[in-house]
Design a protein around this motif. Structure first.
Motif, PDB file in Angstrom:
ATOM      1  N   LYS A  45       0.858  -1.187   0.000  1.00  0.00           N
ATOM      2  CA  LYS A  45       0.000   0.000   0.000  1.00  0.00           C
ATOM      3  C   LYS A  45       0.890   1.231   0.000  1.00  0.00           C
ATOM      4  O   LYS A  45       1.863   1.294   0.755  1.00  0.00           O
ATOM      5  N   LYS A  46       0.535   2.210  -0.856  1.00  0.00           N
ATOM      6  CA  LYS A  46       1.251   3.493  -0.803  1.00  0.00           C
ATOM      7  C   LYS A  46       0.362   4.503  -0.113  1.00  0.00           C
ATOM      8  O   LYS A  46      -0.863   4.491  -0.308  1.00  0.00           O
ATOM      9  N   PHE A  47       0.949   5.357   0.686  1.00  0.00           N
ATOM     10  CA  PHE A  47       0.165   6.393   1.356  1.00  0.00           C
ATOM     11  C   PHE A  47       1.013   7.631   1.539  1.00  0.00           C
ATOM     12  O   PHE A  47       2.245   7.577   1.529  1.00  0.00           O
ATOM     13  N   THR A  48       0.319   8.748   1.683  1.00  0.00           N
ATOM     14  CA  THR A  48       1.010  10.025   1.838  1.00  0.00           C
ATOM     15  C   THR A  48       0.707  10.588   3.210  1.00  0.00           C
ATOM     16  O   THR A  48      -0.433  10.535   3.664  1.00  0.00           O
ATOM     17  N   ILE A  49       1.726  11.103   3.851  1.00  0.00           N
ATOM     18  CA  ILE A  49       1.544  11.653   5.196  1.00  0.00           C
ATOM     19  C   ILE A  49       2.557  12.779   5.401  1.00  0.00           C
ATOM     20  O   ILE A  49       3.632  12.766   4.795  1.00  0.00           O
ATOM     21  N   SER A  50       2.190  13.745   6.230  1.00  0.00           N
ATOM     22  CA  SER A  50       3.161  14.781   6.622  1.00  0.00           C
ATOM     23  C   SER A  50       3.351  14.660   8.120  1.00  0.00           C
ATOM     24  O   SER A  50       2.613  15.263   8.897  1.00  0.00           O
ATOM     25  N   PRO A  51       4.301  13.829   8.538  1.00  0.00           N
ATOM     26  CA  PRO A  51       4.440  13.601   9.973  1.00  0.00           C
ATOM     27  C   PRO A  51       4.883  14.870  10.714  1.00  0.00           C
ATOM     28  O   PRO A  51       5.642  15.679  10.174  1.00  0.00           O
ATOM     29  N   ASN A  52       4.368  14.988  11.920  1.00  0.00           N
ATOM     30  CA  ASN A  52       4.714  16.116  12.779  1.00  0.00           C
ATOM     31  C   ASN A  52       5.829  15.638  13.715  1.00  0.00           C
ATOM     32  O   ASN A  52       5.661  14.642  14.423  1.00  0.00           O
ATOM     33  N   SER A  53       6.958  16.323  13.710  1.00  0.00           N
ATOM     34  CA  SER A  53       8.113  15.822  14.464  1.00  0.00           C
ATOM     35  C   SER A  53       7.873  15.826  15.978  1.00  0.00           C
ATOM     36  O   SER A  53       8.605  15.195  16.735  1.00  0.00           O
ATOM     37  N   GLU A  54       6.841  16.511  16.418  1.00  0.00           N
ATOM     38  CA  GLU A  54       6.514  16.527  17.856  1.00  0.00           C
ATOM     39  C   GLU A  54       5.735  15.280  18.273  1.00  0.00           C
ATOM     40  O   GLU A  54       5.478  15.079  19.453  1.00  0.00           O
ATOM     41  N   LYS A  55       5.287  14.504  17.274  1.00  0.00           N
ATOM     42  CA  LYS A  55       4.366  13.391  17.580  1.00  0.00           C
ATOM     43  C   LYS A  55       5.033  12.035  17.374  1.00  0.00           C
ATOM     44  O   LYS A  55       6.060  11.930  16.725  1.00  0.00           O
ATOM     45  N   LYS A  56       4.335  11.019  17.919  1.00  0.00           N
ATOM     46  CA  LYS A  56       4.742   9.631  17.668  1.00  0.00           C
ATOM     47  C   LYS A  56       3.745   8.993  16.713  1.00  0.00           C
ATOM     48  O   LYS A  56       2.556   9.332  16.745  1.00  0.00           O
ATOM     49  N   TYR A  57       4.210   8.030  15.916  1.00  0.00           N
ATOM     50  CA  TYR A  57       3.325   7.336  14.965  1.00  0.00           C
ATOM     51  C   TYR A  57       3.489   5.829  15.105  1.00  0.00           C
ATOM     52  O   TYR A  57       4.608   5.342  15.283  1.00  0.00           O
ATOM     53  N   PHE A  58       2.352   5.157  15.031  1.00  0.00           N
ATOM     54  CA  PHE A  58       2.340   3.687  15.092  1.00  0.00           C
ATOM     55  C   PHE A  58       1.602   3.139  13.879  1.00  0.00           C
ATOM     56  O   PHE A  58       0.580   3.691  13.479  1.00  0.00           O
ATOM     57  N   LEU A  59       2.141   2.059  13.343  1.00  0.00           N
ATOM     58  CA  LEU A  59       1.436   1.350  12.272  1.00  0.00           C
ATOM     59  C   LEU A  59       0.741   0.159  12.923  1.00  0.00           C
ATOM     60  O   LEU A  59       1.395  -0.714  13.519  1.00  0.00           O
ATOM     61  N   TYR A  60      -0.585   0.152  12.837  1.00  0.00           N
ATOM     62  CA  TYR A  60      -1.410  -0.809  13.575  1.00  0.00           C
ATOM     63  C   TYR A  60      -2.120  -1.776  12.629  1.00  0.00           C
ATOM     64  O   TYR A  60      -2.685  -1.356  11.609  1.00  0.00           O
ATOM     65  N   PHE A  61      -2.097  -3.059  12.966  1.00  0.00           N
ATOM     66  CA  PHE A  61      -2.844  -4.091  12.225  1.00  0.00           C
ATOM     67  C   PHE A  61      -3.819  -4.767  13.186  1.00  0.00           C
ATOM     68  O   PHE A  61      -3.403  -5.287  14.222  1.00  0.00           O
ATOM     69  N   GLY A  62      -5.105  -4.762  12.825  1.00  0.00           N
ATOM     70  CA  GLY A  62      -6.113  -5.414  13.674  1.00  0.00           C
ATOM     71  C   GLY A  62      -5.926  -6.926  13.712  1.00  0.00           C
ATOM     72  O   GLY A  62      -6.107  -7.550  14.755  1.00  0.00           O
ATOM     73  N   ALA A  63      -5.565  -7.526  12.582  1.00  0.00           N
ATOM     74  CA  ALA A  63      -5.232  -8.959  12.514  1.00  0.00           C
ATOM     75  C   ALA A  63      -4.721  -9.306  11.122  1.00  0.00           C
ATOM     76  O   ALA A  63      -5.236  -8.791  10.124  1.00  0.00           O
ATOM     77  N   VAL A  64      -3.706 -10.152  11.107  1.00  0.00           N
ATOM     78  CA  VAL A  64      -3.176 -10.690   9.846  1.00  0.00           C
ATOM     79  C   VAL A  64      -3.008 -12.194  10.052  1.00  0.00           C
ATOM     80  O   VAL A  64      -2.340 -12.625  10.998  1.00  0.00           O
ATOM     81  N   ASN A  65      -3.600 -12.991   9.193  1.00  0.00           N
ATOM     82  CA  ASN A  65      -3.479 -14.449   9.357  1.00  0.00           C
ATOM     83  C   ASN A  65      -2.500 -15.013   8.331  1.00  0.00           C
ATOM     84  O   ASN A  65      -2.762 -14.903   7.140  1.00  0.00           O
ATOM     85  N   TYR A  66      -1.345 -15.634   8.779  1.00  0.00           N
ATOM     86  CA  TYR A  66      -1.016 -15.963  10.145  1.00  0.00           C
ATOM     87  C   TYR A  66       0.327 -15.305  10.555  1.00  0.00           C
ATOM     88  O   TYR A  66       0.454 -14.733  11.608  1.00  0.00           O
ATOM     89  N   GLU A  67       1.316 -15.462   9.644  1.00  0.00           N
ATOM     90  CA  GLU A  67       2.629 -14.887   9.955  1.00  0.00           C
ATOM     91  C   GLU A  67       2.819 -13.673   9.068  1.00  0.00           C
ATOM     92  O   GLU A  67       2.668 -13.758   7.852  1.00  0.00           O
ATOM     93  N   ALA A  68       3.137 -12.551   9.684  1.00  0.00           N
ATOM     94  CA  ALA A  68       3.281 -11.316   8.909  1.00  0.00           C
ATOM     95  C   ALA A  68       4.681 -10.742   9.091  1.00  0.00           C
ATOM     96  O   ALA A  68       5.185 -10.662  10.212  1.00  0.00           O
ATOM     97  N   HIS A  69       5.320 -10.363   7.965  1.00  0.00           N
ATOM     98  CA  HIS A  69       6.589  -9.623   8.013  1.00  0.00           C
ATOM     99  C   HIS A  69       6.260  -8.250   7.451  1.00  0.00           C
ATOM    100  O   HIS A  69       5.738  -8.150   6.339  1.00  0.00           O
TER     101      HIS A  69
END
Ligand code: GCB
Length: 607
Positions: free
Chosen positions: A116-140
């Protein structure tokens, strides 16, 4: 002797794995900044060509860390050799399993790459997490070519901190998903459900301040219905600071100080709470705040416990009028994809007269459990420790323990959850007792406000149906799956000759019984797969189970037909387990009404 040694071994294991584990930010969805749901390009890779070189060495473990599909290359120079291209590859919907989206992947088990490609303008004052609700079964997982990590377990959420890897502008996230079944995994190779592969739940990017509210538990005290207890856990740049819990409707505004580890324990005396129950699914708006962060949640308050053979909800004896449910939509085969799908399933349970559901056999989505909160359905939540897993393998144990931890961590604030189940139909052995016994202790250590259970097996001696399993000592309920009239015991009219011998005097909540019926196939009540047979079986089972003095609930198998490669009869099954009370076309079978009428009498009795 062996038992002592095993227990010691598991104790050491427990202490080794306890450190450093932290699940996703609590109530992640309340903080989403960017949803990555939608179309993801995919490449089917049965030989794992995008992961290993021709000597079977992983590209991401090589000196350059490059060479795999996660580089996400496209030609910039015509002489370059690149043998894949996500840009020109087809797309899958996320959330969604691949089996139900692409015909040729219906039975596929192996590796699929997602991009997936996505565009973002991260704010250096903030933290960012990439979250997955579930991936079956082994994810890299790779972000802009860098590996973030690996996760195993098809039904629990996970996340990675990505501040350092985010680019201001276009980013590429690549996920290698592998749903190959393996003996030492949780679940193991043999299950009675479809092994749906893929990114089956939401993906999003979460933004938080540098010091953020990582976790909280806000629940009624198990011992005192007049007090709300729990904790708030800060993470990031934590220091001792004041945090606040507000529940405006209860006039609550409490401040507490976090310790050096960022944790503050709370205890709030609370009078005049309108307790959560199926009849009154009251949720309160709760605001948790720290100096830099704030999260809103909706939480209901209840207590659940047992006394003798009674189950007490808010101190009052209840009968659990339940049904088992898989995370699968019978109408549009595949995992439940949206709130609409989930609402349909739970609404069917309500129509059946249920106040309770067993979310079998693995963690369902957080959205499902939140809907149960809102719709007034108590929940049995379960981990996929199912059938014959590798009891001796410490990695297998750690995996099961991690999945249980992640489930409890995610859903500990959900008022609907009354039971954590540590497994289903596991065969008796010393190793299994140690494994499951340790899971039970672990669950109790994490949460003392719910009951702990497991779906046990019965054994037979003539017409005596015996429930005698050492785990019975450690769990709060006697729960077992019992298939008289289907897998054994003749036709439904013969079920009456059986009687139960249950070793434990605890509330009995029968976790399964049932029979296959092809919706719309009408015959007599001795014809297997007919609606009449299923109906007769429900009548006889209800009569049989009603002879159990401590019977306090049941979750017959199952609400709706579901897909299973084990079910192969070409006329009646065609890869469907037909034990649903609702067919794959959404029609209610005769037995639906049998159970509904029993539940309506139980509702009257327990008013
Ligand atoms: C069971 C299992 C369940 C199966 C069911 C069946 O005992 O717990 O996963 O689907 O029986 O239909 O045989």
């Amino acid at each position: 002797m062996i038992k002592v040694a095993l227990n010691l071994f598991f104790l050491i294991l427990l202490s080794l794995t306890a450190a450093g584990q932290s699940g996703p930010v609590q109530n992640n969805k309340a903080r989403v900044v960017l949803s990555l749901n939608g179309k993801w390009n995919y490449i089917v890779d049965p030989y794992e060509n995008g992961f290993y070189d021709y000597r079977r060495k992983a590209f991401d473990a090589s000196a350059s860390g490059k060479g795999g599909f996660f580089d996400d290359l496209t030609h910039t120079d015509k002489s370059e050799l690149i043998e894949y291209n996500f840009d020109y590859s087809p797309a899958l919907n996320v959330p969604g399993d691949w089996n139900s989206q692409v015909e040729k992947l219906e039975l596929y088990e192996g590796t699929v790459w997602y991009r997936k490609k996505f565009t973002i303008s991260p704010n250096s004052e903030k933290k960012y997490f990439l979250y997955f609700g579930a991936v079956n079964y082994e994810a890299h997982i790779y972000l802009n070519g860098k590996k973030l990590g690996m996760h195993k377990g098809g039904f629990t959420p996970f996340q990675f901190e990505i501040d350092k890897h985010l680019i201001n502008g276009e980013n590429s996230v690549v996920v290698k998903v592998d749903n190959t079944r393996k003996q030492d995994e949780i679940p193991t190779i043999n299950t009675d459900w479809w092994n749906y592969g893929g990114i089956t739940r939401d993906v999003f990017i979460t933004e938080t301040p540098q010091s953020y509210i990582a976790d909280y538990k806000i629940q009624l005290s198990a011992a005192d219905r007049g007090a709300i207890e729990g904790y708030i856990q800060l993470a990031g740049n934590t220091q001792t600071e004041l945090v606040k819990v507000q529940i405006p409707e209860l006039g609550i505004s409490l401040q507490a100080k976090t310790d050096a580890s960022g944790k503050a324990h709370i205890r709030i005396p609370a009078r005049k709470i309108s307790y959560w129950s199926p009849e009154n699914p009251k949720l309160y708006g709760v605001t948790i705040s720290s100096a830099a962060d704030q999260v809103e949640d909706r939480i209901g308050f209840k207590t659940i416990g047992t006394k003798g053979q009674d189950i007490l909800l808010n101190g009052k004896s209840v009968f659990l009028r339940g049904i088992s449910i898989h995370d699968e939509n019978p109408l549009l085969a595949g995992r439940l994809r949206s709130e609409g799908d989930m609402r349909m399933m739970l609404q069917w349970a309500k129509e059946l007269g249920c106040n309770y559901v067993r979310l079998a056999h693995y963690p369902h989505s957080e959205d499902m459990v939140r809907l149960a909160d809102e719709m007034g359905l108590m929940v049995w939540a379960e981990v996929p420790v199912y059938w014959t897993i590798s009891w001796d393998n410490p990695d297998t144990y750690n995996n099961a323990k991690q999945q249980l931890t992640d489930l409890i961590s995610r859903d500990k604030n959900r008022s609907s959850v009354i039971i954590w189940s540590v497994g289903n139909e596991t065969p008796l052995s010393e190793q299994r007792h140690a494994f499951m016994g340790n899971l039970i202790s672990h669950a109790r250590g994490l949460d003392n406000t719910r009951l702990i259970a497991a779906a046990l097996e019965v054994h037979r001696n003539g017409t005596e149906v015996i429930v005698d399993d050492p785990l019975g000592e450690k769990i709060d309920l006697v729960s077992f799956n019992e298939y008289a009239g289907w897998y054994w015991g003749g036709t439904p009219d013969e079920i009456g000759k059986y009687h139960f011998n249950i070793k434990y005097s605890k509330p009995v909540v029968v976790s399964e019984f049932g029979a296959d019926a092809l919706g719309g196939f009408y015959a007599d009540d001795k014809t297997k797969f007919s609606e009449e047979y299923q109906e007769a079986l429900y009548e006889s089972q209800i009569a049989l189970l009603s002879t159990i003095k401590g019977l306090r609930g049941m979750t017959p198998w199952i609400l709706a037909d579901f897909r299973s490669p084990r079910r192969q009869h070409p006329i009646y099954q065609n890869f469907w387990n037909r034990k649903g009370l609702i067919s794959e076309t959404g029609n209610k079978k005769k037995a639906f009404y049998t159970l509904k009428s029993f539940y309506s009498s139980k509702q009257e009795q327990y008013k």
